[in-house]
Design an enzyme around this catalytic site. Sequence first.
Site, PDB file in Angstrom:
ATOM      1  N   GLU A   8       9.479  21.539   4.851  1.00  0.00           N
ATOM      2  CA  GLU A   8       8.706  22.648   5.426  1.00  0.00           C
ATOM      3  C   GLU A   8       9.603  23.836   5.744  1.00  0.00           C
ATOM      4  OE1 GLU A   8       5.294  20.027   7.400  1.00  0.00           O
ATOM      5  OE2 GLU A   8       5.161  22.147   7.844  1.00  0.00           O
TER       6      GLU A   8
ATOM      7  N   ASP B 274       3.266  28.199   9.841  1.00  0.00           N
ATOM      8  CA  ASP B 274       3.376  28.589  11.255  1.00  0.00           C
ATOM      9  C   ASP B 274       2.726  27.541  12.156  1.00  0.00           C
ATOM     10  OD1 ASP B 274       4.640  30.881  10.482  1.00  0.00           O
ATOM     11  OD2 ASP B 274       2.969  32.241  10.917  1.00  0.00           O
TER      12      ASP B 274
ATOM     13  N   THR C 220       5.725  23.106  -3.444  1.00  0.00           N
ATOM     14  CA  THR C 220       7.050  22.966  -4.050  1.00  0.00           C
ATOM     15  C   THR C 220       6.990  22.557  -5.524  1.00  0.00           C
ATOM     16  OG1 THR C 220       7.967  22.379  -1.919  1.00  0.00           O
ATOM     17  CG2 THR C 220       9.259  21.737  -3.833  1.00  0.00           C
ATOM     18  N   GLU C 221       7.882  23.151  -6.303  1.00  0.00           N
ATOM     19  CA  GLU C 221       8.028  22.792  -7.716  1.00  0.00           C
ATOM     20  C   GLU C 221       9.511  22.588  -7.996  1.00  0.00           C
ATOM     21  OE1 GLU C 221       6.155  25.725 -10.172  1.00  0.00           O
ATOM     22  OE2 GLU C 221       4.229  25.506  -9.150  1.00  0.00           O
TER      23      GLU C 221
ATOM     24  N   ILE D 282       5.783  16.131  -3.277  1.00  0.00           N
ATOM     25  CA  ILE D 282       4.579  16.357  -2.470  1.00  0.00           C
ATOM     26  C   ILE D 282       4.305  15.136  -1.588  1.00  0.00           C
ATOM     27  CG2 ILE D 282       2.109  16.930  -2.494  1.00  0.00           C
ATOM     28  CD1 ILE D 282       4.135  19.133  -3.572  1.00  0.00           C
TER      29      ILE D 282
END
Lengths: 383, 260
Positions: free
Chosen positions: A363, A239, A125-126, A156
């Site tokens: 997530e 997954d 993530t950003e 994070i």
Amino acid sequence: MEYLLSDEQKMLQELSRKIAEERIRPVAAKYDANEEFPWEIMNILAQSDLFGIFIPQEYGGTSGGVLDLCIVTEELSRACGGIAVCYAASALGTFPIILFGNEQQKRRYLPDLAAGKKLAAFGLTEPEAGSDASAIKTTARRESNYYVLNGTKHFITNGGEADIYVIVAITDKTKGARGASAFIVEKGTRGFSFGKKEDKLGIRASSTRELIFDECRVPAENMLSKEGMGFIITMKTFDMSRPGVAAQAVGIAQGALDLAIKYAKERQQFGKSISSFQGIQWMLADMATQIEAARSLVYSVARMIDAGYKDVAKDSAMAKLFASDTAMRVTIDAVQIFGGYGYMRDYPIEKYMRDAKITQIYEGTNQIQRNIIALQLIKEMVK
Amino acid sequence: MNIIVCIKQVPETTEVKINPQTNTLIREGVKSIINPFDMYAIEEAVRLKEKLGAKTTVITMGPPQAESALREALSMGIDEAILISDRAFAGSDTWVTSYVLASAIKKMGNFDLILCGKQASDGDTAQVGPGISAHLDIPQVTYVKKIEDIHDNSIRVERMLEEGYEIIESPLPVLLTVVKEINEPRLPSFKGMMRAKQAKILLWSQKELNLDPQKVGLYGSPTQVIKIFSPPSRKGGKILRGEAQEVVNQLVDLLREELT
């Protein structure tokens, strides 16, 4: 319910429940209030061999699977969703190495992660790239035997606390989503530093932090798989890890229900225990039924993964979606059953409601989960 | 170095219920655990093993289900376990229990250190540990809160007293009973639990120990339990409210009623 767990899984359940009740529950409020990383608990989990349960035996683990991880995450979450996520996030950072690491990378990193000597984290993530992960801007430029990373990751989990980071960065801007690659970056690498630590609504024991890469030179041998595999690694990792988030949600919901039942039995109004009122009874019954349904879905998906089914994106998304929505509903109702006391921080229940919320977001938000499910449904119909 | 830990399986409760007909503990419906004080003895043995290198063995005398207590000790890092169990041992008092355990320890052969919890949470006698040392004719130190040093066949420990502690040196072998101040017992590990599940546990009965049947069990026990009973619970008190003079009069009347 009988979940037909193996003897080893029952042992894991018993062990993690013991740790949750004896060591985590008494300190959950303290870590929530101080927003301090629970190293003391991480060390207990390490000594009890819980970090290695999904890691192959040849790398120091005990060769269990996703269901084992779900069982432990659920039990820890019953006592504290924040402490549980520190544990589960290390698994998230470890899965890419198990799934895509070469022999040398596995030998180098997995034994310490299995022993809990080091924690892992996953950096995707950003600020501008959340649900739209393909919008990431962190770059990795090849220079002889190195890749030079530049950019900032944020939100994070385990940021700053973990030693091993799997970082997704763009190696070829022209290729879009196929231009991303994944790298193992160790804490202490020159040019890799930590930025803002977030002040969060819930899961406050966990560390959520910015990772800053400024001309950070990572050996080329630290690339997972090959160039361009970044997003495939990410999707396959999710997954595997989504059932873990789902298990965290089930644990938070179960923990809230446990407290609500106990409170409903103790609380006297109108001259009797409020658990004797049908209005409360029906709430408890609905909460318990939803939790059982969520747990069954989570365990089923975990079993599919452990049995080797590869095409689990839809099922994994369903488990995460359903369990986290359940956790949110159940914890809101649990606070309601506690009434005014439920709103007060002196009582443990409001924390469950705060902790539950993130499971609908991280997530992959539940909206993204629905996209994954719907896309697969439509694809299946075309066949 | 050989370390032997003696443990007891007890009901997980401080409110023991007693069958008034048989004068025995009611175990049905109560989870069994390792006597909490014995957990400190197990932990200390595992710590000494990690520090000095030692072979550790846990023993217990009890019914067949006491095997689960031994497996729990193995899961914490103890190397071997022996269950001492025989119908003939049923009803043994502390004298016989310590005699049987001492006989088992003799049969095991070499030992340097015997660790026991200071007492069991059900019987609370604190007699079995010292009894074992008497039967073996070795020194004992009770209420140990710290093992300071072990070398050259000698041990130095801190023994807890009501106010402060004393430092005692003893030759080995020695029997120590330990208090909760000595350490914080670890939780079992998953690998330890898996190892414990598969471990082979030796079973020694009266035959293996070659004991005189007259000297064991209820028959061999000098202690005769005539009656065990739970003390009657206190009835709720009565609170008198009002002006002092009035209340005092009421109180006097009530006391008079009680006496008549």
